[in-house]
Motif scaffolding. Structure first.
Motif, PDB file in Angstrom:
ATOM      1  N   LYS A  61       0.810  -1.219   0.000  1.00  0.00           N
ATOM      2  CA  LYS A  61       0.000   0.000   0.000  1.00  0.00           C
ATOM      3  C   LYS A  61       0.842   1.267   0.000  1.00  0.00           C
ATOM      4  O   LYS A  61       0.310   2.367   0.079  1.00  0.00           O
ATOM      5  CB  LYS A  61      -0.947  -0.013   1.200  1.00  0.00           C
ATOM      6  CG  LYS A  61      -1.989  -1.114   1.127  1.00  0.00           C
ATOM      7  CD  LYS A  61      -2.949  -1.061   2.293  1.00  0.00           C
ATOM      8  CE  LYS A  61      -3.999  -2.159   2.180  1.00  0.00           C
ATOM      9  NZ  LYS A  61      -4.979  -2.121   3.297  1.00  0.00           N
ATOM     10  N   ALA A 121      -4.488   1.740  -3.449  1.00  0.00           N
ATOM     11  CA  ALA A 121      -4.339   2.425  -2.165  1.00  0.00           C
ATOM     12  C   ALA A 121      -2.930   3.000  -2.067  1.00  0.00           C
ATOM     13  O   ALA A 121      -1.998   2.529  -2.707  1.00  0.00           O
ATOM     14  CB  ALA A 121      -4.587   1.447  -1.020  1.00  0.00           C
ATOM     15  N   ASN A 122      -2.788   4.034  -1.277  1.00  0.00           N
ATOM     16  CA  ASN A 122      -1.466   4.617  -1.022  1.00  0.00           C
ATOM     17  C   ASN A 122      -1.510   5.224   0.367  1.00  0.00           C
ATOM     18  O   ASN A 122      -1.926   6.364   0.535  1.00  0.00           O
ATOM     19  CB  ASN A 122      -1.114   5.680  -2.060  1.00  0.00           C
ATOM     20  CG  ASN A 122       0.315   6.179  -1.888  1.00  0.00           C
ATOM     21  OD1 ASN A 122       1.260   5.413  -1.970  1.00  0.00           O
ATOM     22  ND2 ASN A 122       0.472   7.473  -1.653  1.00  0.00           N
ATOM     23  N   THR A 123      -1.095   4.448   1.364  1.00  0.00           N
ATOM     24  CA  THR A 123      -1.259   4.878   2.744  1.00  0.00           C
ATOM     25  C   THR A 123       0.079   5.185   3.399  1.00  0.00           C
ATOM     26  O   THR A 123       1.135   4.779   2.930  1.00  0.00           O
ATOM     27  CB  THR A 123      -1.968   3.782   3.558  1.00  0.00           C
ATOM     28  OG1 THR A 123      -1.125   2.613   3.599  1.00  0.00           O
ATOM     29  CG2 THR A 123      -3.295   3.395   2.927  1.00  0.00           C
ATOM     30  N   SER A 124       0.034   5.883   4.498  1.00  0.00           N
ATOM     31  CA  SER A 124       1.133   6.134   5.432  1.00  0.00           C
ATOM     32  C   SER A 124       2.480   6.358   4.731  1.00  0.00           C
ATOM     33  O   SER A 124       2.727   7.437   4.186  1.00  0.00           O
ATOM     34  CB  SER A 124       1.216   5.004   6.464  1.00  0.00           C
ATOM     35  OG  SER A 124       1.378   3.747   5.885  1.00  0.00           O
ATOM     36  N   GLU A 182       2.249   7.841   1.336  1.00  0.00           N
ATOM     37  CA  GLU A 182       1.949   9.279   1.328  1.00  0.00           C
ATOM     38  C   GLU A 182       3.211  10.089   1.618  1.00  0.00           C
ATOM     39  O   GLU A 182       3.466  11.117   0.975  1.00  0.00           O
ATOM     40  CB  GLU A 182       0.860   9.558   2.357  1.00  0.00           C
ATOM     41  CG  GLU A 182      -0.463   8.890   2.025  1.00  0.00           C
ATOM     42  CD  GLU A 182      -1.394   8.763   3.217  1.00  0.00           C
ATOM     43  OE1 GLU A 182      -2.567   9.097   3.061  1.00  0.00           O
ATOM     44  OE2 GLU A 182      -0.949   8.318   4.292  1.00  0.00           O
ATOM     45  N   ARG A 234      -5.404  13.606  -1.075  1.00  0.00           N
ATOM     46  CA  ARG A 234      -5.137  12.207  -0.734  1.00  0.00           C
ATOM     47  C   ARG A 234      -3.921  12.012   0.157  1.00  0.00           C
ATOM     48  O   ARG A 234      -3.854  11.047   0.913  1.00  0.00           O
ATOM     49  CB  ARG A 234      -4.960  11.378  -2.013  1.00  0.00           C
ATOM     50  CG  ARG A 234      -6.267  11.161  -2.793  1.00  0.00           C
ATOM     51  CD  ARG A 234      -6.126  10.001  -3.754  1.00  0.00           C
ATOM     52  NE  ARG A 234      -5.842   8.756  -3.036  1.00  0.00           N
ATOM     53  CZ  ARG A 234      -5.441   7.639  -3.629  1.00  0.00           C
ATOM     54  NH1 ARG A 234      -5.265   7.601  -4.937  1.00  0.00           N
ATOM     55  NH2 ARG A 234      -5.203   6.549  -2.923  1.00  0.00           N
ATOM     56  N   ASP A 285      -5.337   8.123   7.508  1.00  0.00           N
ATOM     57  CA  ASP A 285      -5.519   6.675   7.559  1.00  0.00           C
ATOM     58  C   ASP A 285      -4.821   6.045   8.753  1.00  0.00           C
ATOM     59  O   ASP A 285      -5.117   4.900   9.105  1.00  0.00           O
ATOM     60  CB  ASP A 285      -5.004   6.037   6.265  1.00  0.00           C
ATOM     61  CG  ASP A 285      -3.572   6.428   5.963  1.00  0.00           C
ATOM     62  OD1 ASP A 285      -2.657   5.660   6.326  1.00  0.00           O
ATOM     63  OD2 ASP A 285      -3.347   7.504   5.381  1.00  0.00           O
ATOM     64  N   TYR A 340       4.740   4.854  13.396  1.00  0.00           N
ATOM     65  CA  TYR A 340       3.985   5.608  12.404  1.00  0.00           C
ATOM     66  C   TYR A 340       3.693   7.036  12.849  1.00  0.00           C
ATOM     67  O   TYR A 340       3.271   7.864  12.038  1.00  0.00           O
ATOM     68  CB  TYR A 340       2.703   4.870  12.035  1.00  0.00           C
ATOM     69  CG  TYR A 340       2.968   3.745  11.067  1.00  0.00           C
ATOM     70  CD1 TYR A 340       2.815   3.917   9.699  1.00  0.00           C
ATOM     71  CD2 TYR A 340       3.413   2.500  11.516  1.00  0.00           C
ATOM     72  CE1 TYR A 340       3.080   2.894   8.804  1.00  0.00           C
ATOM     73  CE2 TYR A 340       3.677   1.472  10.636  1.00  0.00           C
ATOM     74  CZ  TYR A 340       3.514   1.672   9.287  1.00  0.00           C
ATOM     75  OH  TYR A 340       3.788   0.657   8.404  1.00  0.00           O
ATOM     76  N   SER A 376       3.582  10.086  10.159  1.00  0.00           N
ATOM     77  CA  SER A 376       2.590  11.161  10.110  1.00  0.00           C
ATOM     78  C   SER A 376       3.246  12.520  10.343  1.00  0.00           C
ATOM     79  O   SER A 376       2.842  13.524   9.730  1.00  0.00           O
ATOM     80  CB  SER A 376       1.477  10.905  11.125  1.00  0.00           C
ATOM     81  OG  SER A 376       1.980  10.739  12.425  1.00  0.00           O
TER      82      SER A 376
END
Length: 715
Positions: free
Chosen positions: A106, A157-160, A163, A194, A199, A230, A234
């Motif tokens: 992801k 999807a493209n998470t954490s 991003e 996005r 997320d 994480y 963030s």
């Protein structure tokens, strides 16, 4: 203990000329627009970037530069008629469609956007006539992966981390005046919407779901729904959005009103600092503390516990937030430096215990040392040593981890006897190439900027001479013995036997303590290594009782380390045995204790385990295994309890206290590769398993088991 390198040196170094690719990674945005020739082919710069055309400089000793590897990935994608069908073949009979939506990676859109950006920026700076063609390919792929329109049949999807990586790419394009050339206004609007950290945060205590950014509902900073590291991801996202001039969702905390007055970037840094401060009195990050609530159910200290502060400091420099790099954060970074300096070696090898190691174990050392160099917490001599180790790690990546002989040349964590955890499964092969190459590229950029562009590392003899000054052993507490909130021992013992580095890591590791990389076992390169995501009786007394298996992998107390007559003696007690299954409940622990004594001598390791119990009823049986990298061509000695090895770092192994031992082929099981035998660094070939017949362990009685391992090459 050490002299601090003044911050003025660091910032003065920022005016030094450095390579263009250096300006592309790690947030370095003030470099020249044309590449600078390397002063030495035997340098970090020579391996990562290479000659002015990114080819391998004469004498560099590698088959391809890292920029060359990235260009090869770009070409692999570009030449495919349908990029969603791009295949990487590692020669094991199951090629992977690496850009379809089922890889499980992801983070891939962000990794791809960042990795390929290095090539675009380099081509643009050189006026490459093929630039427009490559730009069109880049735009086609990034739009397809991220636009996600209702009619799209390619939804990704493209998470954490994805991003974060994407935002690094955007900031690098902006620094080179290319942002609006590469991305349309519509695409930038999509990315702005996005590329957030939402997320990673779940519902608050009242069940209110965080929503951002459109609704304007603040995000609960205490509701992180993933591992503690994480918070750093963030934080990086918030800081890089701010650097682009994009707004961030607001934060709140039900328990700390101070958060509400901060912007997202600073609220996340504040929360990160509190996490490190409260979850470990030793200054390291407990990566289990967000999902486990009691002291005996926490204390997972591993690679990330040491790396997290390095990432926090790197992100801080990357986003231009140095004003908030406090002495407290620098002190935590120095603790991580002090943990890894005794582990340094002339081969570029990093962490050898815990999860997600392999090439990431090596690069973690590299990232920590680079952050420390930028933060001014290394002495001048340590700067030279750090740079030399990082050069060795880069050389190791190019000559060990990267395999040009595979059908599709690639980093190799999956074939030829190697194995990694499910988190980094083979379907993620392309993304792992991108993220590892990025780590070396941004690190090289910082060292170029610090004045090391093209500099040769220390000679092997000088580096080893410095390494020989390190203590015979180093004890690093994660939770200090005086910390009553964490009554069990959590610490790393590092022993240096000549050139060999041996680590004994003691931590609770909930969710992972059934896996060998978290066992209280000494680990050392090409001698003793764990197998990811799996467990067996690797050099510990594994107990069978009432049809279940139990292991001594937590509840450590009374840790003591002494040096006597040149030997390092480590002793500790384990107050209960845990069931050897993932996520075992603590209600299944059994009343079985063991007193363990490990003795580290020159070329020799000895362990003695004395088992006892006050209440256990029924019979138990004990097994201990030693699995060797040695070819399966050895035979047991006539005593039946020992074996000699040839063509191996291990030379002999023997036991006492058992009723019988068996030497067997560990590599194959039922005609296929035994999954227990594939370690991050390669294949285990033989197993020497020693067992007992069932016996009673009555109150007031005990039984002792021991093993002795001898090995070559300690000098």
């Amino acid at each position: 203990m050490h002299s601090s390198r003044k911050s003025s040196v660091i910032f003065a170094a920022s005016t030094l000329t450095f390579l263009l690719v250096g300006a592309c990674g790690g947030g370095l945005d003030d470099g020249p627009k044309n590449p600078v020739s390397s002063a030495s082919t035997v340098s970090l710069h020579g391996i990562v970037y290479g000659a002015t055309d990114t080819s391998v400089p004469s004498g560099a000793g590698v088959s391809i530069t890292m920029m060359g590897q990235m260009r090869a990935l770009f070409d692999l994608i570009k030449k495919a008629p349908d990029f969603t069908q791009v295949v990487m073949d590692l020669g094991d009979g199951s090629p992977v469609h690496v850009l379809d939506t089922n890889t499980g990676d992801k983070f891939l859109p962000g990794k791809l956007a960042l990795g390929l950006s290095y090539i675009l920026i380099d081509m643009k700076a050189k006026g490459d006539p093929k630039y427009a063609d490559y730009l069109a390919t880049y735009q086609k792929i990034t739009t397809a992966m991220m636009a996600q329109t209702s009619s799209a049949n390619y939804t990704y999807a493209n998470t954490s981390w994805g991003e974060y990586y994407y935002l690094v790419a955007l900031n690098n394009f902006k620094a080179h005046g290319m942002l609006n050339e590469v991305f349309s206004d519509a695409m930038l609007a999509t990315l702005q919407n996005r590329l957030t950290f939402c997320d990673m945060f779940g519902a608050d205590a009242s069940g209110t779901k965080n929503t951002c950014p459109a609704t304007g509902v603040p995000v609960n900073v205490a509701s992180l729904n993933t591992a503690q590291n994480y918070y750093a991801v963030s934080y990086g996202i918030a800081g890089l959005r701010q650097k682009l001039g994009w707004s961030n969702p607001a934060f709140f905390s039900a328990t700390d009103p101070a958060v509400a007055s901060m912007g997202a970037r600073d609220a996340l840094l504040y929360t990160l600092t509190n996490h490190i401060r409260k979850d470990s009195s030793g200054g390291f990050s407990d990566e289990a503390s967000n999902t486990h609530t009691t002291y005996y159910d926490q204390a997972r200290f591993d690679r990330y516990s040491t790396l997290l502060i390095g990432e926090v400091v790197e992100r801080t420099f990357e986003m231009g937030n140095e004003a908030n790099l406090t002495p407290e954060l620098k002190s935590y970074l120095r603790k991580s430096v002090d943990l890894i300096l005794p582990q340094l070696n002339a081969d570029g090898q990093g962490f050898n215990y815990g999860r997600s190691i392999g090439p990431y174990g090596d690069s973690a050392f590299m990232e920590i040392l680079t952050a420390a160099a930028n933060a001014g917490v290394l002495s001048a001599q340590e700067m030279e040593v750090a740079y030399s180790f990082i050069y060795k790690a880069a050389y190791r990546f190019d000559t060990f981890w990267y395999d040009p002989t595979l059908p599709t040349p690639s980093v190799n964590m999956w074939v030829k006897g190697r194995g990694t955890d499910a988190y980094r499964g083979k379907p993620r092969v392309m993304g792992e190439n991108f993220s590892l190459l990025h780590q070396y590229m941004y690190v090289n950029a910082w060292w170029d900027k610090l004045g090391f562009n093209g500099k040769a590392p220390m000679s092997d003899s000088d580096l080893q001479a410095w390494l020989n000054t390190k203590p015979h052993y180093t004890l690093t507490w994660y939770n200090l013995p005086t910390d009553t909130a964490h009554p069990y021992s959590a610490a790393l013992i590092t022993v240096r036997d000549g050139k060999r580095v041996i680590n004994l890591n003691l931590s609770q590791a909930p969710d992972y303590n059934s896996y060998t990389p978290y066992y209280p076992t000494p680990f050392s390169d090409n001698l003793i290594y764990g197998t990811t995501d799996l467990g067996y009786a690797l050099l510990i007394p594994q107990v069978s009782y009432n049809g279940k298996t139990y292991i001594p992998v937590t509840y450590y107390k009374n840790l003591n380390v002494q040096e006597n007559n040149g030997q390092v003696v480590v002793s500790f007690d384990t107050s209960k045995f845990r069931q050897a299954v993932k996520n075992a409940t603590y209600a299944t622990d059994i009343d079985l204790q063991v007193h363990t004594v490990l003795t580290f001598g020159q070329g020799t390791l000895t362990r003695a385990d004395t088992l006892s119990s006050g209440t256990l009823t029924g019979a138990i049986a004990v097994e201990t295994d030693f699995t060797s990298f040695a070819d399966f061509q050895n035979t047991m000695n006539s005593d039946g309890f020992s074996v000699k090895y040839a063509n191996s770092n291990a030379t002999s192994y023997g036991t006492t206290g058992f009723d019988g031992c068996v030497l067997s082929n560990f590599e194959m099981a039922a005609g296929v590769t035994n999954p227990l035998s594939t370690t991050p660094i390669g294949q285990l070939h033989s197993n020497f398993a020693c067992t007992t017949r069932p016996f009673a362990l009555n109150a007031g009685s005990n039984r002792t088991f021991s093993w002795t391992l001898k090995y070559a090459g300690s000098n």
